[in-house]
Design an enzyme around this catalytic site. Structure first.
Site, PDB file in Angstrom:
ATOM      1  N   GLU A  80      -4.734  -9.431   0.170  1.00 25.51           N
ATOM      2  CA  GLU A  80      -5.135  -9.469   1.582  1.00 25.51           C
ATOM      3  C   GLU A  80      -6.646  -9.331   1.688  1.00 25.51           C
ATOM      4  OE1 GLU A  80      -3.199  -6.615   4.138  1.00 25.51           O
ATOM      5  OE2 GLU A  80      -1.290  -6.782   3.048  1.00 25.51           O
ATOM      6  N   GLU A 128       0.837  -1.204   0.000  1.00 25.91           N
ATOM      7  CA  GLU A 128       0.000   0.000   0.000  1.00 25.91           C
ATOM      8  C   GLU A 128       0.875   1.259   0.000  1.00 25.91           C
ATOM      9  OE1 GLU A 128      -2.863  -0.349   3.160  1.00 25.91           O
ATOM     10  OE2 GLU A 128      -3.754  -2.173   2.318  1.00 25.91           O
TER      11      GLU A 128
END
Length: 499
Positions: free
Chosen positions: A270, A123
């Protein structure tokens, strides 16, 4: 044809066909993340023993830990290694640093350790935005190093992104990437397209639900059935979203299309649900975590994609194997693990649900209608299965062995199951607009034998009923014609949404 249905048909056809022609079908897998911020983590050889015992075939490491990579050697487990956020800057600024990283963390372990992907950072755009300008250069340098080592065909490079890089993720059809990162995202997608890689997405319906302040029902986040008054529909495409996970994935696809990119599949790196939270985190419960992760497993192993891409499976890594009790933040941050560090389960789960993770056999697995499914959607699914889907529906005609009980769910279950067993090897799924589900409970009764039952002569057989050949639409439910591998894709959606 109503204008909105015409728009939905055209938009879906464009998205679906572009991606389907670029992506070779492969059955979806469920993998798992292995975090290291724990004070009591088992040694790598014990972790691998746990993976073997649980038949886990795909793992993601957040780094390239030497001991773990050695322990995973000769196991066949597919491994995604990670470049830490701290290393992204250096690799992005120097091809020689990238080459050294590949030599030390990938080439040194192949082929005995089955490394198949590199996740560059985690991220990056939303957690370390100052590194945004070097993200794509870092990926490019790593890819060039793989090419130089003749490893680029085995190891793909991408970078996991959060949902926060997308503005207005619902409705999915209007989702776009945040303009703050337009230049980087465009280069990022160019890289993925050019190298045949995938868009790595961290998709967390838990946060979508808790951040939504009650906008969405919790059932929507947990893959649980929605009542008719809670149905979630994209008003632009009329696609019905039975769960938030699919909507998140579709938001990415539509965001890519808004930048004129297609043919890049989404890989969820995820997703999960915390099983313990603080007093101000009421959704973080063991019951919700069990429901979410088991339903997620079933959803992924359906081998289908979201409404805009039904033929493109969404392989997913669950977050995570063990709790990471050293992580900072609220209680929920520390309690996502599915296993305790001694290898016992926090709650029951099966990564190889109903034996379908291998994709080799569906004996003992049944695709049945949800009892609480919307009747109109169930009727549409039944009509499609017995019509364009070419299921053998002779057995549910009046006077035949599977006619009783004369209920819509019973008839739909037989048709859904017959279609699934015939078409599974060609990519057929058990979804039917969210009205179907897997079960390992044999629904056969009396002289009514469902495909896949141990009472049938072979998986998928429904003897003694013979094929009738082509029939008119009015009697489509007794059709048993052969169907091509892809003919079911677009007609299914059009029928299910009455276009």
């Amino acid at each position: 044809m109503p204008l909105i249905c015409h728009f939905a048909t055209l938009l879906h056809s464009t998205l679906e066909l572009k991606l389907a022609t670029c992506v070779q079908f492969r059955g979806a897998f469920v993998g798992i993340n292995i975090g290291t911020e724990s004070r009591n983590l088992p040694v790598p050889v014990d972790v691998v023993s746990i993976l073997k015992a649980r038949k886990i075939t795909n793992v993601r490491l957040f780094d390239a830990d030497r001991r773990m990579l050695i322990a995973l050697a000769n196991t066949g487990v597919e491994v995604m290694v990670g470049v830490t956020n701290e290393d992204v800057l250096g690799i992005g600024q120097s091809p020689s640093v990238a080459a050294a990283w590949i030599n030390n963390n990938v080439a040194a372990y192949l082929p005995t350790t089955n490394i198949t992907a590199i996740a560059v950072g985690s991220e990056v755009l939303t957690t370390i935005p100052h590194a945004a300008s070097v993200l794509v250069p870092a990926m490019t340098h790593l890819h060039h190093a793989l090419v130089a080592s003749n490893l680029s065909f085995q190891v793909k490079v991408s970078s996991p992104q959060s949902m926060y890089v997308i503005d207005g993720p619902f409705p999915p059809s209007t989702a776009i990437f945040n303009s703050t990162w337009n230049s980087t995202i465009y280069q990022f997608l160019q890289f993925l397209k050019k190298t045949g890689s995938f868009y790595m997405l961290n998709a967390y319906p838990y946060y979508g639900y808790t951040d939504g302040d009650g906008i969405f029902p919790i059932e929507y986040a947990l893959f649980q059935p929605l009542s008719s008054i809670k149905q979630i529909v994209d008003p632009n495409t009329v696609f019905r979203y039975s769960n938030m996970f699919d909507a998140m994935v579709d938001a990415v696809y539509y965001s890519m299309v808004a930048l004129n990119f297609s043919g890049i599949p989404v890989l969820v790196t995820e997703s999960g649900w915390p099983w313990l939270g603080g007093t101000n985190e009421p959704a973080a419960t063991i019951e919700n975590a069990e429901a979410y992760n088991n339903n997620l497993i079933r959803r992924v192993l359906n081998n289908s994609g979201p409404p805009s891409q039904p033929s493109v499976p969404v392989s997913t890594y669950i977050y995570e194997l063990f709790n990471e009790d050293s992580r900072p933040g609220p209680v929920s941050k520390k309690n996502w693990g599915m296993l305790y560090t001694n290898g016992t389960a926090v709650y029951p789960f099966r990564l190889n649900y109903s034996g379908i993770i291998s994709g080799n056999s569906s004996k003992g697995v049944f695709c049945t209608a949800k009892e609480d499914a919307d009747p109109s959607s169930l009727e549409a699914g039944l009509d499609w299965a017995c019509g364009p889907g070419k299921a053998n529906c002779d057995a549910i005609q009046e006077g035949r062995p599977c006619y009783e009980p004369d209920t819509l769910p019973n008839h739909a279950s037989f048709a859904y199951n017959d279609y699934y067993h015939k078409m599974q090897s060609a990519g057929g799924t058990c979804d039917f607009g969210g009205t179907a589900m897997f079960t390992d409970v044999d629904p056969s009764h009396g002289s009514c034998v469902f495909a896949g039952s141990s009472r049938s002569g072979r998986s998928g057989a429904i003897t003694p009923f013979s094929a009738f050949g082509p029939v008119s639409p009015e009697t489509a439910r007794s059709t048993t014609m052969q169907v091509s591998e892809v003919a079911f894709l677009i007609p299914a959606i059009l029928v299910l949404f009455h276009c």
